[in-house]
Design a protein around this motif. Structure first.
Motif, PDB file in Angstrom:
ATOM      1  N   GLN A  90      12.233   2.177 -56.095  1.00  0.00           N
ATOM      2  CA  GLN A  90      11.786   1.114 -57.002  1.00  0.00           C
ATOM      3  C   GLN A  90      10.554   1.583 -57.781  1.00  0.00           C
ATOM      4  O   GLN A  90       9.818   2.443 -57.299  1.00  0.00           O
ATOM      5  CB  GLN A  90      11.376  -0.106 -56.173  1.00  0.00           C
ATOM      6  N   ASP A 125      12.441   2.716 -47.908  1.00  0.00           N
ATOM      7  CA  ASP A 125      13.596   2.350 -48.755  1.00  0.00           C
ATOM      8  C   ASP A 125      13.746   3.351 -49.891  1.00  0.00           C
ATOM      9  O   ASP A 125      13.155   3.189 -50.935  1.00  0.00           O
ATOM     10  CB  ASP A 125      13.378   0.930 -49.292  1.00  0.00           C
ATOM     11  N   GLU A 158      20.891   3.179 -56.523  1.00  0.00           N
ATOM     12  CA  GLU A 158      21.042   1.964 -55.720  1.00  0.00           C
ATOM     13  C   GLU A 158      20.119   0.867 -56.206  1.00  0.00           C
ATOM     14  O   GLU A 158      20.493  -0.309 -56.264  1.00  0.00           O
ATOM     15  CB  GLU A 158      20.775   2.260 -54.234  1.00  0.00           C
ATOM     16  N   GLU A 159      18.902   1.249 -56.560  1.00  0.00           N
ATOM     17  CA  GLU A 159      17.914   0.227 -56.939  1.00  0.00           C
ATOM     18  C   GLU A 159      18.196  -0.384 -58.313  1.00  0.00           C
ATOM     19  O   GLU A 159      17.511  -1.319 -58.723  1.00  0.00           O
ATOM     20  CB  GLU A 159      16.499   0.821 -56.909  1.00  0.00           C
ATOM     21  N   HIS A 432       9.652  -2.374 -51.728  1.00  0.00           N
ATOM     22  CA  HIS A 432       9.570  -2.938 -53.095  1.00  0.00           C
ATOM     23  C   HIS A 432       8.159  -3.449 -53.422  1.00  0.00           C
ATOM     24  O   HIS A 432       7.934  -3.922 -54.532  1.00  0.00           O
ATOM     25  CB  HIS A 432      10.576  -4.079 -53.341  1.00  0.00           C
TER      26      HIS A 432
HETATM   27 MN    MN Z   1      15.547  -1.310 -52.380  1.00  0.00          MN
END
Ligand code: MN
Ligand code: BES
Ligand code: MN
Length: 462
Positions: A90, A125, A158-159, A432
């Motif tokens: 992110q 993440d 993915e983000e 995030h």
């Molecule tokens: Mn994420």
């Protein structure tokens, strides 16, 4: 696998340093300014899989960012595990709220991570959790402990909605054929309360634009006589939830799967302290749909949230103006049986229908995806449960998560296999958010637990 702890103890400094190198590359998929870094990260992941002992490692081009595919096939008669993860992260903003720069990883101790946590964007993440799988494979290949075949599929979008992966998967079904998909991109309840994620929510993400007059106006000369798009937009948004925080879009709940009283009672057994929850967030009270507990609200119930709202004058001082336009980004988290495309359509129709004639409305859908639930009576879940029991000394609790990994339902549809969500992050790891981190203990525990999944899955497949 009995020497896994010893192997980790011997190599842990290198494991941590390699992850730190990976975290230094700002692979922000949402911002084109970081394109080179995202591509460099793909190269890093490719090389790490080669070093970990994969026979084939490919950087697969797509319409967007590349997907790294790797495999080690030791015997076609043995089961095949497909590992999925993502190497993109992110954006780091608001950057001023980080206590150390997001792409200069440092290890700091916290109350929850007394052994230290690596602070960096992507630490949990998903770079840290994805890299656990690379290191677990390294251990198994270097010590002759790999019990089955393995494939890796690591994506870079993915983000931002996994569009290229959704393009790639149906075109490569044979290559991706597997017996189970293993993913570490979720969390667990606490370091002493292991849990396995058995559900993810779906998502519909839309942007709305409200247009009033054809130009910004003096709010004295026109105020009160012309619709102010910001006033209208906020009123429209407020009307999307009633006094019980129930969503008012007609048909929104029609397909929602209602859980039985038994299922809800089972869920309520998971350890949870509302006081600790409030304290961690500095809030006097929680908020949500009437008739449901906090854990139900963020796992088995759908939601609607404004993620951003803007328009008009937001600079220094005051400016008297009625803006011509107002905007908002709205996400709806969905639960099983809600179809994200149908919900997007319902939203659009409703939002257009409640707008007064004095404004024009534009609703633009962004990405979305279906929710996912996995039963616990399959060998994939059982293998994961046994693996946690072995390394944590406790049986993990099955728990549905509020987050989304929309591509997981596509895996089931296209590849016909279950995804097992073995996450080692904590909700307090600030994914995030500013100051994202991943416990060193969690990172190493993941590396220790993963090989046992391979072992038990191979045994239970016989
Ligand atoms: Mn994420
Ligand atoms: N890894 C997260 C999802 C997640 C985190 C699920 C923790 C369960 C527990 C993933 O990277 C993510 O952030 N997904 C997005 C959706 C995506 C389409 C941008 C999300 O949930 O907002
Ligand atoms: Mn993730």
């Amino acid at each position: 696998m009995e020497n896994v702890q010893k192997y980790i103890a011997q190599h842990k400094d290198r494991f941590i340093n390699e992850l730190i190198d990976l975290l230094k590359i700002p692979s922000i998929s949402a911002d084109p300014a970081y394109k080179k870094d995202v591509l460099n990260t793909a190269d890093f992941v490719k090389e790490s899989l080669e070093k970990a002992g994969c026979d084939t490692v490919e950087i697969c081009e797509t319409p967007g960012y590349p997907i790294i595919y790797a495999e080690k096939i030791i015997d076609p008669k043995l089961p095949t595990i497909l590992i999925y993860g993502h190497y993109d992260v992110q954006p780091a903003d608001p950057i001023e709220l980080w206590t150390s720069p997001p792409f200069e990883p440092v290890i700091k101790k916290t109350a929850i991570h007394p052994e230290g946590a690596i602070f960096a964007r992507g630490a949990c993440d998903d770079k840290g959790q994805m890299y656990m799988h690379v290191k677990a494979l390294e251990y198994m290949t270097n010590t002759g402990n790999l019990p089955c075949n393995v494939k890796f599929m690591i994506e870079g979008e993915e983000e931002v909605g996994s569009e290229s992966l959704a393009w790639f998967v149906p075109r490569n079904k044979e290559k991706l054929a597997n017996d189970v998909i293993l993913i570490s991109d979720t969390g667990m309840i606490a370091n002493d309360i292991p849990s396995i994620t058995t559900g993810l929510r779906g998502l519909s993400y839309v942007e709305v634009e409200v247009t009033g007059p054809n130009r910004d106006l003096h709010s004295g000369l026109y105020g009160g006589a012309v619709a102010n798009p910001i006033n209208i937009l906020t009123k429209m948004i407020a009307s999307l939830q009633d006094e019980n925080n129930h969503i008012t879009i007609p048909g929104f709940y029609d397909t929602v799967e209602e859980l039985s009283a038994e299922e809800r009672a089972e869920m309520a057994k998971a350890p949870f302290s509302l006081d600790a929850y409030k304290k961690a967030l500095d809030i006097e009270d929680v908020h949500g749909e009437k008739g449901y507990t906090t854990n139900e609200r963020n796992a088995i119930r759908p939601t609607l949230d404004v993620n951003g709202i803007w328009g008009g004058y937001t600079g220094e001082g005051a400016k008297t103006v009625i803006a011509s336009k107002a905007y908002a980004k709205i996400s709806m988290r969905l639960v099983p049986n809600q179809d994200w495309k149908e919900i997007t359509e319902l939203f659009k129709n409703h939002f257009e229908s409640i707008a007064p004639k004095s404004v024009k409305i534009k609703v633009t859908p962004h990405h979305g995806g279906q929710g996912y639930v996995t039963p616990i009576d399959n060998i994939g879940y059982k293998s994961a449960s046994k693996a946690y029991t072995k390394t944590f000394g406790k049986t993990p609790i099955p728990q549905r998560s509020g987050g989304s990994i929309p591509i997981v339902s596509l895996f089931e549809q296209e590849l016909n296999s279950k995804s097992i969500l073995m996450g080692f992050g904590l909700n307090s790891d600030a994914i995030h958010s500013p100051n994202e981190h991943f416990g060193v203990w969690n990172y190493l525990k993941g590396i220790e637990t993963i090989p046992y999944f391979y072992q038990y899955f191979t045994e239970l497949s016989k």
